[in-house]
Design a protein around this motif. Structure first.
Motif, short mmCIF file in Angstrom:
data_model
loop_
_atom_site.label_atom_id
_atom_site.label_comp_id
_atom_site.label_asym_id
_atom_site.label_seq_id
_atom_site.Cartn_x
_atom_site.Cartn_y
_atom_site.Cartn_z
N ILE A 1 0.75 -1.28 -0.01
CA ILE A 1 0.01 0.08 0.19
C ILE A 1 1.00 1.12 -0.02
N SER A 2 1.95 1.23 0.71
CA SER A 2 2.80 2.49 0.87
C SER A 2 3.38 2.75 -0.71
N LYS A 3 3.75 1.52 -1.25
CA LYS A 3 4.42 1.67 -2.63
C LYS A 3 3.50 2.31 -3.44
N LEU A 4 2.29 2.06 -3.51
CA LEU A 4 1.26 2.69 -4.39
C LEU A 4 1.21 4.29 -4.19
N GLN A 5 1.68 4.62 -3.10
CA GLN A 5 1.61 6.30 -3.09
C GLN A 5 0.15 6.79 -3.02
N VAL A 6 -0.59 5.98 -2.19
CA VAL A 6 -2.15 6.49 -2.16
C VAL A 6 -2.21 6.78 -0.73
N LYS A 7 -3.49 7.45 -0.35
CA LYS A 7 -3.66 7.56 1.07
C LYS A 7 -4.80 6.71 1.67
N TYR B 1 2.60 -10.90 -5.55
CA TYR B 1 1.61 -10.33 -4.30
C TYR B 1 1.53 -8.91 -4.78
N GLU B 2 2.42 -8.16 -4.87
CA GLU B 2 2.23 -6.69 -5.09
C GLU B 2 1.38 -6.54 -6.20
N ASP B 3 1.53 -7.10 -7.31
CA ASP B 3 0.81 -6.90 -8.70
C ASP B 3 -0.61 -7.11 -8.50
N LYS B 4 -0.87 -8.31 -7.66
CA LYS B 4 -2.42 -8.46 -7.40
C LYS B 4 -3.17 -7.58 -6.48
N ILE B 5 -2.60 -7.13 -5.37
CA ILE B 5 -3.08 -6.19 -4.49
C ILE B 5 -3.04 -4.95 -5.20
N ARG B 6 -2.05 -4.56 -6.15
CA ARG B 6 -2.41 -3.25 -6.79
C ARG B 6 -3.44 -3.46 -7.60
#
Length: 133
Positions: free
Chosen positions: A20-26, A114-119
């Motif tokens: 979530i922090s890598k997505l740079q969203v709040k 995992y990161e790709d799926k969550i994104r």
């Protein structure tokens, strides 16, 4: 978005927080270690999430038991709930959809996957019209 993340594994929690922090969203993540804790969180109207990410294999109350209680509640049953699990058991998958989930995502072994799926899950729910119960 406010996301209720129901997961008993600290490593999985760290993975989600990192992603979530890598997505740079709040987005706000509310953490529950099991279904019982999640139900307590949901009693406070200030904690009602936009979506729920739910693990199936947890102590005290598993994900399916939590889902059954959630979906029987007239106010909370509309909360989009996405299963995030290692279980590839077709019986679990069918039971979850029968109860009323919004999605079923298998946790991959590699962090990049995992990161790709969550994104992708987060991106979908960012543009989806959410029903507020």
């Amino acid at each position: 978005m406010k996301i209720l993340f129901i997961e008993d594994d600290a490593i999985e929690t760290m993975k989600l927080d990192r992603t979530i922090s890598k997505l740079q969203v709040k987005h706000t993540i509310i953490q529950a270690n099991n279904g019982e804790d999640a139900l307590k969180i949901l009693t406070d109207p200030q904690n009602i999430p936009d979506i729920i990410l739910l693990d199936l294999n947890m102590p005290r109350m598993n994900g399916i038991e939590f889902l059954q209680i959630l979906k029987s509640n007239p106010t909370l049953k509309y909360l989009p709930t996405i299963i995030l699990t290692t279980s590839e058991n077709r019986t679990d998958l069918k039971e979850c959809y029968k109860i009323g989930i919004a999605g079923y995502v298998i946790k991959p072994l590699k962090y990049e996957d995992y990161e790709d799926k969550i994104r992708k899950v987060i991106a979908y729910w960012e543009v989806n019209e959410l029903v507020k119960a």
